[in-house]
Design a protein around this motif. Structure first.
Motif, PDB file in Angstrom:
ATOM      1  N   LEU A   1      13.480   0.800   0.470  1.00 33.79           N
ATOM      2  CA  LEU A   1      13.612   1.364  -0.871  1.00 33.79           C
ATOM      3  C   LEU A   1      13.429   2.876  -0.791  1.00 33.79           C
ATOM      4  N   ASP A   2      14.280   3.592  -1.518  1.00 36.49           N
ATOM      5  CA  ASP A   2      14.162   5.048  -1.648  1.00 36.49           C
ATOM      6  C   ASP A   2      14.486   5.355  -3.093  1.00 36.49           C
ATOM      7  N   GLU A   3      13.475   5.710  -3.881  1.00 35.67           N
ATOM      8  CA  GLU A   3      13.667   5.840  -5.318  1.00 35.67           C
ATOM      9  C   GLU A   3      12.901   7.049  -5.857  1.00 35.67           C
ATOM     10  N   ASP A   4      13.599   7.873  -6.615  1.00 37.84           N
ATOM     11  CA  ASP A   4      12.971   8.980  -7.326  1.00 37.84           C
ATOM     12  C   ASP A   4      12.818   8.535  -8.770  1.00 37.84           C
ATOM     13  N   THR A   5      11.587   8.284  -9.180  1.00 34.44           N
ATOM     14  CA  THR A   5      11.331   7.769 -10.524  1.00 34.44           C
ATOM     15  C   THR A   5      11.173   8.878 -11.557  1.00 34.44           C
ATOM     16  N   GLY A   6      11.139  10.126 -11.086  1.00 33.10           N
ATOM     17  CA  GLY A   6      10.858  11.253 -11.975  1.00 33.10           C
ATOM     18  C   GLY A   6       9.430  11.716 -11.795  1.00 33.10           C
ATOM     19  N   PRO A   7       8.443  10.883 -12.217  1.00 31.02           N
ATOM     20  CA  PRO A   7       7.052  11.288 -11.991  1.00 31.02           C
ATOM     21  C   PRO A   7       6.670  11.355 -10.505  1.00 31.02           C
ATOM     22  N   PHE A   8       7.331  10.561  -9.667  1.00 32.56           N
ATOM     23  CA  PHE A   8       7.103  10.605  -8.220  1.00 32.56           C
ATOM     24  C   PHE A   8       8.328  10.053  -7.503  1.00 32.56           C
ATOM     25  N   HIS A   9       8.445  10.361  -6.223  1.00 33.71           N
ATOM     26  CA  HIS A   9       9.513   9.843  -5.368  1.00 33.71           C
ATOM     27  C   HIS A   9       8.817   8.978  -4.331  1.00 33.71           C
ATOM     28  N   HIS A  10       9.330   7.785  -4.124  1.00 34.83           N
ATOM     29  CA  HIS A  10       8.727   6.938  -3.093  1.00 34.83           C
ATOM     30  C   HIS A  10       9.787   6.332  -2.192  1.00 34.83           C
ATOM     31  N   VAL A  11       9.392   6.200  -0.937  1.00 30.58           N
ATOM     32  CA  VAL A  11      10.197   5.573   0.099  1.00 30.58           C
ATOM     33  C   VAL A  11       9.320   4.481   0.689  1.00 30.58           C
ATOM     34  N   VAL A  12       9.871   3.263   0.783  1.00 31.09           N
ATOM     35  CA  VAL A  12       9.066   2.111   1.185  1.00 31.09           C
ATOM     36  C   VAL A  12       9.636   1.491   2.458  1.00 31.09           C
ATOM     37  N   PHE A  13       8.728   1.192   3.388  1.00 26.22           N
ATOM     38  CA  PHE A  13       9.071   0.531   4.648  1.00 26.22           C
ATOM     39  C   PHE A  13       8.427  -0.851   4.686  1.00 26.22           C
ATOM     40  N   ALA A  14       9.086  -1.800   5.340  1.00 23.02           N
ATOM     41  CA  ALA A  14       8.502  -3.109   5.613  1.00 23.02           C
ATOM     42  C   ALA A  14       8.050  -3.089   7.071  1.00 23.02           C
TER      43      ALA A  14
ATOM     44  N   MET B   1       0.844  -1.161   0.000  1.00 23.73           N
ATOM     45  CA  MET B   1       0.000   0.000   0.000  1.00 23.73           C
ATOM     46  C   MET B   1       0.893   1.229   0.000  1.00 23.73           C
ATOM     47  N   ALA B   2       0.378   2.305  -0.544  1.00 22.34           N
ATOM     48  CA  ALA B   2       1.150   3.544  -0.598  1.00 22.34           C
ATOM     49  C   ALA B   2       0.228   4.719  -0.312  1.00 22.34           C
ATOM     50  N   VAL B   3       0.769   5.702   0.372  1.00 24.20           N
ATOM     51  CA  VAL B   3       0.038   6.935   0.651  1.00 24.20           C
ATOM     52  C   VAL B   3       0.882   8.111   0.178  1.00 24.20           C
ATOM     53  N   THR B   4       0.214   9.157  -0.239  1.00 22.71           N
ATOM     54  CA  THR B   4       0.907  10.376  -0.634  1.00 22.71           C
ATOM     55  C   THR B   4       1.061  11.263   0.592  1.00 22.71           C
ATOM     56  N   VAL B   5       2.276  11.737   0.808  1.00 21.05           N
ATOM     57  CA  VAL B   5       2.565  12.629   1.934  1.00 21.05           C
ATOM     58  C   VAL B   5       3.021  13.975   1.392  1.00 21.05           C
ATOM     59  N   SER B   6       2.971  14.987   2.240  1.00 23.90           N
ATOM     60  CA  SER B   6       3.329  16.328   1.780  1.00 23.90           C
ATOM     61  C   SER B   6       4.829  16.557   1.719  1.00 23.90           C
ATOM     62  N   ASP B   7       5.601  15.888   2.599  1.00 24.03           N
ATOM     63  CA  ASP B   7       7.034  16.170   2.689  1.00 24.03           C
ATOM     64  C   ASP B   7       7.782  14.935   3.186  1.00 24.03           C
ATOM     65  N   LEU B   8       8.556  14.316   2.307  1.00 26.23           N
ATOM     66  CA  LEU B   8       9.333  13.136   2.711  1.00 26.23           C
ATOM     67  C   LEU B   8      10.352  13.469   3.801  1.00 26.23           C
ATOM     68  N   GLN B   9      10.853  14.696   3.810  1.00 24.58           N
ATOM     69  CA  GLN B   9      11.843  15.099   4.823  1.00 24.58           C
ATOM     70  C   GLN B   9      11.248  15.065   6.224  1.00 24.58           C
ATOM     71  N   VAL B  10       9.940  15.198   6.335  1.00 23.98           N
ATOM     72  CA  VAL B  10       9.243  15.119   7.621  1.00 23.98           C
ATOM     73  C   VAL B  10       8.761  13.689   7.872  1.00 23.98           C
TER      74      VAL B  10
ATOM     75  N   HIS C   1       4.713   8.391  -0.852  1.00 20.35           N
ATOM     76  CA  HIS C   1       4.926   9.006  -2.163  1.00 20.35           C
ATOM     77  C   HIS C   1       4.866  10.525  -2.063  1.00 20.35           C
ATOM     78  N   THR C   2       5.682  11.193  -2.868  1.00 22.39           N
ATOM     79  CA  THR C   2       5.542  12.623  -3.118  1.00 22.39           C
ATOM     80  C   THR C   2       5.673  12.844  -4.617  1.00 22.39           C
ATOM     81  N   PHE C   3       5.181  13.986  -5.055  1.00 25.40           N
ATOM     82  CA  PHE C   3       5.211  14.343  -6.459  1.00 25.40           C
ATOM     83  C   PHE C   3       5.953  15.661  -6.615  1.00 25.40           C
ATOM     84  N   PRO C   4       6.686  15.844  -7.733  1.00 29.10           N
ATOM     85  CA  PRO C   4       7.496  17.053  -7.905  1.00 29.10           C
ATOM     86  C   PRO C   4       6.708  18.352  -7.725  1.00 29.10           C
ATOM     87  N   GLU C   5       5.453  18.360  -8.151  1.00 27.66           N
ATOM     88  CA  GLU C   5       4.657  19.586  -8.031  1.00 27.66           C
ATOM     89  C   GLU C   5       4.085  19.780  -6.630  1.00 27.66           C
TER      90      GLU C   5
END
Length: 122
Positions: free
Chosen positions: A25-38, A1-10, A47-51
C-alpha cells in the motif's frame, strides 16, 4: 504497526531491499502519507507528515514509546540467513546474540530506528 520516518524517498527503497518486496500500500491521505509492507505476517507502515519531522528529532529508544521492532524467525537458520542478507546489503548489525530466551540480530534503519530479527531457543 507503523513508525514515522523522516523521508519516504530514503526509507521505502531501504525497506524494499531489506524485505525483498514492494509495498502492499502507498497512500497519501492528506494528513499523512503511509507506505505499508508485509513482512512475516506483520504489516509495517512507514508514515510521514506534510510538515515533516519535529525540528532536530531523531529516534531514541530511551524515550517513552517505541524501543525497537522485532521480526520473528522460525529458527536460528532463518536468523543466520537474515544476517547474511544484511551483510549483502551492507547494513551494519550487532551480530547474533544468544540468550536463554532466544537469539537476536539487531540493526537500524536510515532514521536510526532499532530493528531486530529474533528466533526462539532451539
Amino acid at each position: 504497526m507503523a513508525v514515522t520516518v523522516s523521508d519516504l524517498q530514503v526509507s521505502v527503497p531501504w525497506y524494499e531491499r531489506l524485505i525483498g518486496a514492494a509495498p502492499v500500500l502507498d497512500e497519501d491521505t492528506g494528513p499523512f502519507h503511509h507506505v505499508v509492507f508485509a513482512i512475516g505476517g506483520t504489516l509495517l507502515g512507514l508514515h510521514t507528515f506534510p510538515e515533516g519531522p519535529a525540528e532536530g528529532d531523531v529516534f531514541e529508544e530511551r524515550r517513552i514509546g517505541l524501543d525497537h521492532i522485532a521480526f520473528q524467525c522460525a529458527n536460528r537458520g532463518e536468523l543466520e540467513a537474515w544476517q547474511g542478507h544484511l551483510e549483502d546489503l551492507g547494513i551494519k548489525h550487532g551480530g547474533i546474540i544468544d540468550a536463554p530466551y532466544g537469539s537476536g540480530l539487531s540493526f537500524r534503519d536510515p532514521d536510526n530506528i532499532a530493528l531486530e530479527f529474533f528466533a526462539p531457543p532451539a
